[in-house]
Design a protein around this motif. Structure first.
Motif: not given
Length: 298
Positions: A158-181
């Motif tokens: 989980s400390r590798k670069l790819l999962p950290e970048l992918a996870g950050s994009i997934a979590m950033a999407a939460t803001a859009a979901c909350v706004a759309l809701a």
């Protein structure tokens, strides 16, 4: 001093101080009290500061600019999913060790199940209370990125670069979901996630570079600098097309300067803890300024 006295003193010292073999014996380990509270805390709560920031910033930004009951359910689901990762990683790691079970394994399984149930129930609550389900499009977009992170979690990478970048994009999407809701249209909602992704990705590169330097290794300062410039350019574009307030430029300019100073003129008292708390501070500044700009129109 006679030999008899010396022998007696040595014998008393050996008797008072247990040998290393005695300290390592099963009987000695079992007689010691188990720190139950500390063990529960380390299993139930993740210790990395960066993960908390990546989770709470999108939740806070979304709820500050677009509060709603459905958004609150989505925010709770996101936080519970984040909390579930830590015990799931413990369980996966214990199973990789020749299928062995440790005292913490059962506890981790319970917390993973608890957090997963909370996340599922909160998501169902969001579905039942939503006026429409446009946020599901963003969930579908974020799901592959979350899957990449979970895959590397299960393999202990989980400390590798790819999962950290992918996870950050997934979590950033939460803001859009909350706004759309809350009834926002798609473009302004996606802008909230885009601005957070523009903060997360360069910051991850910067933190990794700084930690690498702390370990005495040589780092190339140019990639984090370029990433910060690209993030600032993204925010400029969103401000120009009026999807973000003008004040959004301030924290990204500050973070670019922070990156340049940290990599080209590092302080001698820099520690990993200081770097982690510093990123929490920059994230909080970003969220508060963007939320204030959205509400006040500047």
């Amino acid at each position: 001093m006679s030999r008899t006295v010396l022998y007696n003193e040595q014998l008393q010292t050996r008797t008072a101080s247990p040998s290393p073999a005695t300290l390592k014996s099963p009987a000695t380990r079992e007689s010691r009290p188990v720190p139950t509270r500390a063990r529960i805390r380390t299993v139930a709560l993740p210790t990395e500061h960066g993960g908390w920031g990546l989770t709470l910033e999108p939740v806070a930004l979304g709820l500050l600019v677009a509060p709603s009951l459905t958004g609150a359910f989505l925010a709770l689901a996101a936080v519970a999913a984040f909390l579930a990762r830590h015990p799931l990683k413990i369980v996966a790691g214990d199973r990789r060790r020749r299928q062995r079970r440790f005292p913490r394994t059962a506890l981790a399984e319970k917390f993973a199940l608890l957090y997963s149930l909370i996340a599922a129930a909160s998501f169902v609550g969001a579905l039942l209370t939503a006026a429409d389900h446009k946020f599901l499009y963003v969930v579908a977009f974020a799901a592959p990125f979350a899957a990449v992170q979970l895959y590397f979690d299960g393999r202990g990478h989980s400390r590798k670069l790819l999962p950290e970048l992918a996870g950050s994009i997934a979590m950033a999407a939460t803001a859009a979901c909350v706004a759309l809701a809350a009834g926002w249209t798609l473009a302004p909602a996606l802008a909230l996630s885009a601005v957070l992704a523009a903060r997360f990705l360069p910051s991850i590169l910067y933190v990794r570079a700084m930690l690498t330097r702390l370990h005495g290794k040589t780092v190339a300062p140019l990639p984090p600098i370029i990433a910060h410039v690209a993030g600032l350019a993204c925010v400029v574009a969103l401000v120009v097309i009026k999807l973000l307030p003008l004040i959004s430029l301030l924290p990204f300019t500050v973070m670019l300067l922070r990156c340049a100073r940290g990599l080209y003129a590092p302080r001698e008292d820099v520690t990993a803890r200081r770097i982690g708390f510093g990123e929490i501070g920059y994230g909080t500044l970003t969220v508060l300024l963007i939320a204030a700009g959205q509400q006040l129109g500047f």
